[in-house]
Design an enzyme around this catalytic site. Structure first.
Site, PDB file in Angstrom:
ATOM      1  N   GLU A  17       0.841  -1.208   0.000  1.00  0.00           N
ATOM      2  CA  GLU A  17       0.000   0.000   0.000  1.00  0.00           C
ATOM      3  C   GLU A  17       0.871   1.252   0.000  1.00  0.00           C
ATOM      4  O   GLU A  17       0.712   2.142   0.853  1.00  0.00           O
ATOM      5  CB  GLU A  17      -0.996  -0.031   1.181  1.00  0.00           C
ATOM      6  CG  GLU A  17      -1.971  -1.181   1.056  1.00  0.00           C
ATOM      7  CD  GLU A  17      -3.191  -1.096   1.979  1.00  0.00           C
ATOM      8  OE1 GLU A  17      -3.271  -0.208   2.830  1.00  0.00           O
ATOM      9  OE2 GLU A  17      -4.104  -1.949   1.805  1.00  0.00           O
TER      10      GLU A  17
ATOM     11  N   GLU B   9      -4.816  -8.944  -0.105  1.00  0.00           N
ATOM     12  CA  GLU B   9      -5.615  -8.633   1.092  1.00  0.00           C
ATOM     13  C   GLU B   9      -7.073  -8.547   0.674  1.00  0.00           C
ATOM     14  O   GLU B   9      -7.418  -7.766  -0.221  1.00  0.00           O
ATOM     15  CB  GLU B   9      -5.189  -7.301   1.735  1.00  0.00           C
ATOM     16  CG  GLU B   9      -3.860  -7.393   2.464  1.00  0.00           C
ATOM     17  CD  GLU B   9      -3.494  -6.118   3.199  1.00  0.00           C
ATOM     18  OE1 GLU B   9      -4.411  -5.415   3.672  1.00  0.00           O
ATOM     19  OE2 GLU B   9      -2.286  -5.838   3.310  1.00  0.00           O
TER      20      GLU B   9
HETATM   21  O1  AHR Z   1      -5.150  -5.915   7.053  1.00  0.00           O
HETATM   22  C1  AHR Z   1      -5.129  -4.717   7.742  1.00  0.00           C
HETATM   23  C2  AHR Z   1      -4.498  -3.587   6.949  1.00  0.00           C
HETATM   24  O2  AHR Z   1      -5.291  -3.284   5.846  1.00  0.00           O
HETATM   25  C3  AHR Z   1      -3.155  -3.863   6.339  1.00  0.00           C
HETATM   26  O3  AHR Z   1      -2.109  -3.665   7.224  1.00  0.00           O
HETATM   27  C4  AHR Z   1      -3.077  -2.849   5.240  1.00  0.00           C
HETATM   28  O4  AHR Z   1      -2.278  -3.272   4.174  1.00  0.00           O
HETATM   29  C5  AHR Z   1      -4.533  -2.663   4.845  1.00  0.00           C
HETATM   30  O5  AHR Z   1      -4.879  -1.321   4.772  1.00  0.00           O
END
Ligand code: AHR
Length: 488
Positions: free
Chosen positions: A173, A295
């Protein structure tokens, strides 16, 4: 009654088992307490990893595990996590609750966990606050077999042979917590950092570029245009929730609207996924770069009274049913989607396992992943059916989702019924015969039911009645349930 026609000869690509991957971050009680309790704990453990959690997770045949973050990755300095534990420096986990991290779980512990689970490691490096040298040194420390100061330091710390590191992410990110960058700037950094990720082992390291958030197709397009030629995969993050980002809803206390609005968000996710794939097809028409949804999952408001930075939530049938619909979405997109990592494995967001002291509870999402195992590396085959749809939050939500795949001459068909009050009887017609059939179902009495530490078996899979007559299957899939049929 719905009719489903399954044509096993009409194949639609391989479902990469890596879409059943997991994610474990130094966040809340995922690593510490959840997975790792230390060698001196009274909780039975092997090298500090708690045996009950590892044993439960082994049942899922986890293919790949992503670590150490998440946002934590771009604040993590690997040297802090090697050597004598009592000499490892502390740090403040600024992303997640401001708690002090003692670095007792580091590189050696992560590979040990992967070995215990039997999965591939996927490490995300630090671009946001790290250096090129720091990343190149970490790769040499982990993977070089020869005589070098870094490889010898690894040996001194207890690991003679290099580890096999298959997947490496260049930042996380980086448009947000990983550095607030623009895609043009990140692309240049990617090109610089990846140059120094050397291949010391027999197999080249699969390099993952940081991808976009949710609907930001411009990020995907610009990064691929500028750096796609030296990238194996690009990531994409998409979380689903009930309301909006500032009011995501309760994980265990919701009404009918709360149920259906998550499914509406799943349909929005489907559109976004297709948009990212279209952007990739435009820049990379030959499909050289994979899409890794590293994710995903349902994200709700934290449990009342818990640290807001720990992202602790409950897990109900809503999570299992919507999780199946999303996994089916990845099946369909298997041309591009080669990995996905649900967030997160233990005690954080849509977890497989929740722990409290020495007690553990396996969530409905855990049972979902167990019921989907027949799809790992299976060949997706065509299922033709019509589903009733519900109009919710401006989206049309299908009542059922069906996904069949075949592997080793076994046909696995998974079915989600998103309706809260209508069962669905399916007449499935197959283009070939099988001799043996069985089915399982996961459902609950109430939509908000979950497995607590006191009642850990409230929501567990049970056998489901199913008949096979020639090449016709009849089954009734209850409201708010998921089912898996196995045909041999
Ligand atoms: O999974 C929680 C968070 O969500 C992670 O650290 C980040 O990459 C995303 O914003």
């Amino acid at each position: 009654m719905s009719k489903v026609i399954i044509n096993t000869k009409n194949t639609k690509g391989i479902i990469n088992k890596n879409i059943y991957g997991q994610f474990a971050e130094h966040l809340g009680r995922c690593i510490y307490e959840g997975l790792y309790v230390g060698e001196d704990s009274e909780i039975p453990n092997t090298n500090g990893m708690r045996n009950d959690v590892v044993e439960a997770l082994k049942e899922l045949d986890i293919p790949v595990l992503r670590w150490p973050g998440g946002c934590f990755a771009d604040d993590y300095h690997w040297r802090d996590g090697i050597g004598d534990k009592d000499k490892r420096p502390y740090m403040v986990n600024t992303n997640w609750g401001g708690v002090v991290e003692n670095n007792h779980f580091g590189t050696h512990e992560f590979f040990d966990l992967c070995e215990q689970l039997g999965c591939e490691p996927y490490i995300t490096g630090n671009v946001g606050s790290g250096t090129v040298k720091e990343m190149r040194d970490w790769i040499e420390y982990m993977t070089f077999d020869g005589d070098s100061p870094l490889a010898n330091e690894r040996r001194k710390n207890g690991r003679e042979k290099p580890w096999k590191l298959k997947y490496f992410g260049v930042g996380n990110e980086n448009w947000g917590c990983g550095g607030g960058m623009r895609p043009e700037y990140y692309s240049d950094l990617y090109r610089q950092f990846r140059t120094f990720i050397r291949d010391y082992g027999d197999e080249p390291i699969y390099k993952v570029g940081c991808g976009a958030n949710a609907n930001d197709t411009n990020w995907t397009k610009v990064v691929l245009e500028n750096a796609g030629h030296c990238m194996d995969g690009i990531s994409w993050h998409n979380y689903t929730y009930e309301g909006d980002w500032n009011n995501k809803g309760s994980s265990y206390d919701f009404d009918e609207n709360g149920w259906y609005s998550v499914f509406a968000d799943v349909e929005r996710m489907r559109k976004r996924l297709n948009d990212h794939i279209a952007a990739m097809d435009y820049v990379d028409p030959d499909g050289k770069v994979d899409l890794l949804v590293d994710e995903w999952g349902n994200w709700y408001d934290v449990m009342p009274g818990t640290n807001p930075g720990f992202l602790l939530q409950q897990n109900t049938m809503r999570d299992a049913v919507s999780g199946m619909v999303i996994l089916h979405m990845f099946h369909e997109a298997n041309r591009r989607v080669k990995m996905a990592n649900i967030a997160q494995m233990v005690n954080v967001l849509q977890a497989m396992v929740l722990t409290e002291g020495e007690r553990i509870a396996l969530t409905p999402t855990y049972h979902l992943f167990k019921m989907m195992k027949g799809h790992h590396d299976g060949t997706l085959v065509d299922a033709f059916y019509d589903s009733k749809c519900y109009d919710t939050d401006g989206e049309s939500v299908p009542k059922i989702s069906v996904s069949p795949s075949i592997k080793d001459d076994i046909l696995t068909t998974t079915i989600a019924n998103t309706s809260l009050d209508e069962d669905e009887t399916l007449e499935i017609e197959l283009d070939r015969s099988f001799t043996d059939i069985s089915a399982q179902v996961l459902t609950a009495d109430n939509m908000c039911d979950f497995n607590s530490f006191d009642e850990p078996d409230k929501v567990v899979p049970k056998p489901l009645a199913v008949t096979l007559d020639g090449n016709k299957v009849s089954i009734t899939v209850p409201a708010m349930s998921i089912a898996a049929i196995t045909l041999k």
